[in-house]
Design a protein around this motif. Structure first.
Motif, PDB file in Angstrom:
ATOM      1  N   ALA A  83       0.838  -1.203   0.000  1.00 45.77           N
ATOM      2  CA  ALA A  83       0.000   0.000   0.000  1.00 45.77           C
ATOM      3  C   ALA A  83       0.879   1.261   0.000  1.00 45.77           C
ATOM      4  O   ALA A  83       0.525   2.278  -0.601  1.00 45.77           O
ATOM      5  CB  ALA A  83      -0.919  -0.004   1.224  1.00 45.77           C
ATOM      6  N   CYS A  84       2.036   1.176   0.666  1.00 42.19           N
ATOM      7  CA  CYS A  84       2.954   2.330   0.713  1.00 42.19           C
ATOM      8  C   CYS A  84       3.524   2.624  -0.669  1.00 42.19           C
ATOM      9  O   CYS A  84       3.459   3.767  -1.147  1.00 42.19           O
ATOM     10  CB  CYS A  84       4.103   2.047   1.681  1.00 42.19           C
ATOM     11  SG  CYS A  84       3.597   1.766   3.383  1.00 42.19           S
TER      12      CYS A  84
ATOM     13  N   TYR B   7      -0.180   7.834  10.808  1.00 43.80           N
ATOM     14  CA  TYR B   7      -0.561   9.252  10.788  1.00 43.80           C
ATOM     15  C   TYR B   7      -0.398   9.844   9.392  1.00 43.80           C
ATOM     16  O   TYR B   7      -1.306  10.499   8.869  1.00 43.80           O
ATOM     17  CB  TYR B   7       0.281  10.029  11.807  1.00 43.80           C
ATOM     18  CG  TYR B   7       0.199  11.532  11.637  1.00 43.80           C
ATOM     19  CD1 TYR B   7      -0.945  12.233  12.008  1.00 43.80           C
ATOM     20  CD2 TYR B   7       1.259  12.238  11.069  1.00 43.80           C
ATOM     21  CE1 TYR B   7      -1.027  13.606  11.836  1.00 43.80           C
ATOM     22  CE2 TYR B   7       1.190  13.607  10.894  1.00 43.80           C
ATOM     23  CZ  TYR B   7       0.042  14.298  11.286  1.00 43.80           C
ATOM     24  OH  TYR B   7      -0.044  15.654  11.100  1.00 43.80           O
ATOM     25  N   HIS B   8       0.763   9.637   8.799  1.00 43.05           N
ATOM     26  CA  HIS B   8       1.029  10.200   7.468  1.00 43.05           C
ATOM     27  C   HIS B   8       0.097   9.599   6.411  1.00 43.05           C
ATOM     28  O   HIS B   8      -0.326  10.299   5.483  1.00 43.05           O
ATOM     29  CB  HIS B   8       2.487   9.969   7.077  1.00 43.05           C
ATOM     30  CG  HIS B   8       3.437  10.909   7.742  1.00 43.05           C
ATOM     31  ND1 HIS B   8       3.492  12.247   7.442  1.00 43.05           N
ATOM     32  CD2 HIS B   8       4.384  10.703   8.704  1.00 43.05           C
ATOM     33  CE1 HIS B   8       4.412  12.843   8.193  1.00 43.05           C
ATOM     34  NE2 HIS B   8       4.978  11.924   8.958  1.00 43.05           N
ATOM     35  N   ASN B   9      -0.216   8.317   6.573  1.00 43.76           N
ATOM     36  CA  ASN B   9      -1.128   7.690   5.616  1.00 43.76           C
ATOM     37  C   ASN B   9      -2.530   8.247   5.744  1.00 43.76           C
ATOM     38  O   ASN B   9      -3.176   8.583   4.746  1.00 43.76           O
ATOM     39  CB  ASN B   9      -1.144   6.173   5.832  1.00 43.76           C
ATOM     40  CG  ASN B   9      -0.091   5.455   5.008  1.00 43.76           C
ATOM     41  OD1 ASN B   9      -0.345   5.040   3.887  1.00 43.76           O
ATOM     42  ND2 ASN B   9       1.108   5.326   5.559  1.00 43.76           N
ATOM     43  N   LEU B  10      -3.002   8.375   6.970  1.00 49.64           N
ATOM     44  CA  LEU B  10      -4.360   8.906   7.181  1.00 49.64           C
ATOM     45  C   LEU B  10      -4.447  10.365   6.751  1.00 49.64           C
ATOM     46  O   LEU B  10      -5.457  10.810   6.201  1.00 49.64           O
ATOM     47  CB  LEU B  10      -4.745   8.764   8.655  1.00 49.64           C
ATOM     48  CG  LEU B  10      -5.061   7.335   9.127  1.00 49.64           C
ATOM     49  CD1 LEU B  10      -5.249   7.309  10.638  1.00 49.64           C
ATOM     50  CD2 LEU B  10      -6.317   6.800   8.430  1.00 49.64           C
TER      51      LEU B  10
ATOM     52  N   GLY C 110      -5.019  10.509   3.190  1.00 48.01           N
ATOM     53  CA  GLY C 110      -6.154   9.725   2.705  1.00 48.01           C
ATOM     54  C   GLY C 110      -5.837   8.297   2.351  1.00 48.01           C
ATOM     55  O   GLY C 110      -6.548   7.673   1.557  1.00 48.01           O
ATOM     56  N   GLY C 111      -4.785   7.724   2.940  1.00 46.73           N
ATOM     57  CA  GLY C 111      -4.403   6.346   2.635  1.00 46.73           C
ATOM     58  C   GLY C 111      -4.478   5.461   3.856  1.00 46.73           C
ATOM     59  O   GLY C 111      -4.791   5.899   4.962  1.00 46.73           O
TER      60      GLY C 111
ATOM     61  N   PRO D  91      -8.431  -1.025   3.940  1.00 50.04           N
ATOM     62  CA  PRO D  91      -9.779  -0.557   4.283  1.00 50.04           C
ATOM     63  C   PRO D  91     -10.776  -1.714   4.480  1.00 50.04           C
ATOM     64  O   PRO D  91     -11.633  -1.646   5.369  1.00 50.04           O
ATOM     65  CB  PRO D  91     -10.182   0.293   3.066  1.00 50.04           C
ATOM     66  CG  PRO D  91      -8.890   0.727   2.461  1.00 50.04           C
ATOM     67  CD  PRO D  91      -7.952  -0.417   2.672  1.00 50.04           C
ATOM     68  N   SER D  92     -10.623  -2.762   3.679  1.00 49.78           N
ATOM     69  CA  SER D  92     -11.521  -3.923   3.799  1.00 49.78           C
ATOM     70  C   SER D  92     -11.319  -4.615   5.136  1.00 49.78           C
ATOM     71  O   SER D  92     -12.296  -5.018   5.797  1.00 49.78           O
ATOM     72  CB  SER D  92     -11.265  -4.917   2.659  1.00 49.78           C
ATOM     73  OG  SER D  92     -11.486  -4.312   1.410  1.00 49.78           O
ATOM     74  N   VAL D  93     -10.062  -4.768   5.555  1.00 48.13           N
ATOM     75  CA  VAL D  93      -9.761  -5.436   6.831  1.00 48.13           C
ATOM     76  C   VAL D  93     -10.301  -4.625   8.006  1.00 48.13           C
ATOM     77  O   VAL D  93     -10.866  -5.182   8.953  1.00 48.13           O
ATOM     78  CB  VAL D  93      -8.238  -5.658   6.971  1.00 48.13           C
ATOM     79  CG1 VAL D  93      -7.888  -6.095   8.393  1.00 48.13           C
ATOM     80  CG2 VAL D  93      -7.763  -6.693   5.969  1.00 48.13           C
TER      81      VAL D  93
END
Length: 708
Positions: free
Chosen positions: A16-17, A141-144, A147-148, A334-336
């Protein structure tokens, strides 16, 4: 101006990264292409400098929460493992007492009861949660923020829920799960450490190739010998290579001789004798003797440098099958999270027990592992490309490794491919009209202007055969007639040396006829030798269901002779083909056979190679254009071509195994966790080692069993 840069990217934890970095950069105006490699922690960006600057690209990556800087291969950078090892040690020091406390409580052992004290557990768990687990909080934090969602978010949600619920229960009363959060973080870190170690092994091949490159060289100037840095070598420098020294750069021996070990370049295990006039490759080792050489390249232009760049390109590029894993990874986290929320609600509704609902929800979060999916393809490609390079086989990109399995037909050029290419004159026949010395003098004069192998063999034959050559023979207006021969004028008469005007009955071979004013004066019969492994390789391809074709400019008789030798059906032999026509024939075969490979020398067959789906260029390690093909075989034997085919087959099989186990693991683990069959600690252990199992499976490719 279009620029291609390679970056070191730190902080990526799962597919995902790498996917988010690619997606963000591709949206930027001026960025033409992006490829991020999760195992190597690198990225390659192609961009238009007039629209976007490198500094901005690096800033975009940093804003996403990752570190980015220019990749420096000379530093031989490795993924840092020291920091993660320190955190693992800290994690185990504080987690083991918590784990023992849990065991003693379950077994009702009245020993070290202070370990069951809620405040002691809080003190032990807090450093693990916020020091050892800081990287997960930072990543989440950086992902959220952008928007990731990635693996960091799953770890943070799972461990934070257990930690916060335990803190809440200290004051309200209830079960504590400090050991769950602490052990989970420690296990995930340990899994990351093992993954980094295994990934390091996967990239060993390219590190060894970089180590092969010499650091110093001995240059001769004004009769004196100076030791200089390899980067300071210029084309034309006179270099001294002693016994046991590495050849500094590519070049030609001008004095002395050497016994050269070229195994790291061509895969050939036996050292090769080299003498004056022979070419040598930078990075190879002179096992014996001393010689002087003239540098023909700088350190950046050597065959070894090209090989390193090619392998780096393979390991950075993506195989088509990777697209599937990328699509799954984009929706995985997101599914998990959604399944975990449903698990919590379902268990709370069913049992009315907050602890049970929370533990099962946490188990769902920590059993899920997008890392294994992200590593499945690139790790196999990385190991495979390194292992094949040791065998003298270079793939241009990851797609070539995958696509070589799709070939339905393979086309071999004859001269230099299924034959040795060492053409020799077996026979000369004169009509007796003209003196042989005059005839030889005329032919040598004309053929010396041609670079064709047949012409070179004739010139060599004449030079060795006759000592009465006439140097004053004057041939004017010499020109090459494409695909047919050489023409000139002697004493006002037209002289032609090339293909016979009419068939000449002879044994199989290439015939070069001599005509003066259209009258046959004589001819040469030239032959080539079949490579020892040609028949066996062709047989193996046919046994594997690949249709084999032979493409040659030779006459039908000679072509059929070689076809019979290798066991090939004459219907699959295309003879008397001009160089300019080869690409057309390859195109025609493609129209009927869907996916076609072409095998040639990479230089003379360039148009035909470019027409094929998979272009395989063969050479002897020195005279090959590395950039000209999908696959480059550094050795001259055909067995290496078959090895390339099998490497592609083994690699694709390995990738499919990795993807299967990654998907199977998640498909089995998530339902088991959701239905309460998995304790979070067991789930965390499985998550930690799922990636390691994928990388370990990829490492098996280092032991590929190849026939040749």
């Amino acid at each position: 101006m279009v620029k291609n840069v390679k970056l070191s990217i730190s902080g990526m934890t799962c597919a995902a990264c790498s996917g988010r970095i690619e997606k963000k950069l591709k949206k930027m105006d001026g960025v033409l292409n992006v490829s991020v490699n999760l195992p190597l922690q690198t990225g390659e960006v192609v961009f238009d400098e007039s629209k976007i600057q490198l500094d901005k690209i690096i800033k975009i990556i940093e804003d996403l929460g990752y570190g980015a800087k220019l990749f420096n291969k000379n530093l031989n950078e490795e993924i840092s493992e020291k920091w993660i090892l320190i955190k693992i040690i800290v994690g185990f020091i504080f987690s083991i007492p918590l784990f023992l406390g849990m065991i003693f409580h379950l077994l009702n052992i009245r020993y070290a009861e202070f370990l069951m004290n809620p405040y002691v557990q809080l003190i032990l768990a807090t450093p693990v949660q916020f020091y050892c687990g800081f990287q997960f909080y930072k990543g989440a934090y950086h992902n959220l923020k952008t928007g990731g969602a990635n693996m960091d978010l799953l770890v943070v949600l799972g461990t934070s829920a257990a930690y916060i619920f335990s803190v809440f229960n200290i004051f309200k009363g209830g079960d504590l799960y400090f050991e769950t959060s602490a052990i989970l973080i420690t296990l995930v870190l340990f899994g990351k450490y093992m993954e980094a170690k295994a990934t390091g092994k996967a990239s060993d091949a390219i590190k060894k190739l970089i180590d092969y490159a010499p650091k110093k060289a001995k240059v001769i100037k004004d009769g004196n010998i100076y030791e200089i840095d390899i980067k300071d070598i210029k084309v034309g420098d006179l270099l001294l290579v002693g016994s046991g020294d590495k050849v500094p750069v590519d070049g030609e021996i001008v004095e002395g001789k050497g016994l050269i070990d070229e195994s790291m370049i061509t895969g050939e295990s036996l050292p090769i004798d080299k003498t004056v006039g022979d070419r040598v490759i930078g990075g190879t080792i002179n096992k014996h003797y001393i010689f002087k050489m003239i540098a023909s390249t700088t350190s950046e232009g050597t065959i070894l440098s090209q090989i390193i760049r090619l392998i780096e390109n393979v390991q950075t590029s993506k195989a088509p099958i990777q697209r599937f894993a990328d699509k799954v990874s984009n929706i995985f986290v997101p599914s998990v999270v959604g399944i975990s929320i449903l698990t919590f609600l379902g268990w709370y509704t069913y049992s009315h027990n907050l602890s049970t609902a929370l533990i099962n929800a946490v188990a769902v979060l920590v059993i899920s592992c997008p890392c294994a999916l992200g590593l499945a393809t690139p790790t196999s490609i990385m190991v495979s490309s390194g292992a094949s390079a040791k065998k003298g086989i270079l793939f241009k990109d990851a797609a070539a490794i995958e696509n070589i399995n799709k070939i339905k037909a393979i086309i071999f050029d004859k001269t230099g491919t299924i034959t040795t290419g060492k053409i020799y004159v077996k026979k000369f026949q004169s009509t007796g009209v003209l003196d042989e010395n005059i005839l030889f003098s005329l032919v040598k004069k004309v053929e010396s202007h041609s670079s064709h192998p047949l012409a070179s063999a004739i010139v060599e034959y004449i030079s060795n055969k006759s000592s009465l050559l006439m140097d004053d023979v004057d041939v004017l207006d010499i020109e090459e007639k494409s695909g047919s021969g050489m023409m000139g004028y002697w004493s006002g008469k037209e002289l032609f040396v090339g293909k016979p005007y009419t068939p000449i009955e002879e044994e199989p071979g290439s015939i070069v006829a001599i005509y003066i004013e259209g009258r046959l004066e004589g001819y040469f019969l030239l032959q080539d030798q079949l490579k020892d492994d040609a028949a066996d390789v062709v047989g193996r391809f046919m046994k594997d269901g690949v249709e084999v074709f032979l493409l040659t400019g030779d006459n039908r008789k000679t072509a059929d002779f070689f076809a019979e030798k290798i066991g090939l059906n004459r219907n699959n032999v295309i003879s008397e083909v001009l160089p300019s026509e080869k690409a057309d024939y390859v195109s025609k075969i493609r129209d009927t056979k869907e996916f076609v490979a072409m095998v040639g020398d990479g230089i003379n067959d360039a148009p035909a190679l470019a027409t094929a789906d998979i272009a395989i260029a063969m050479g002897n390690g020195t005279d090959i254009a590395i950039e000209s093909a999908s696959v480059v075989v550094m050795r001259g034997d055909l067995g290496a071509v078959y090895n390339a085919f099998k490497i592609g087959e083994y690699t694709l099989k390995n990738i499919k195994q990795n993807l299967f186990w990654a998907l199977f693991y998640n498909s089995l683990g998530i339902p088991l966790a959701a239905f309460g069959f998995l304790n979070p600690i067991i789930a965390g252990t499985a998550m930690a080692f799922s990636s390691v199992s994928v990388v370990s499976n990829a490492l098996r490719l280092r032991k590929m069993r190849l026939i040749y």
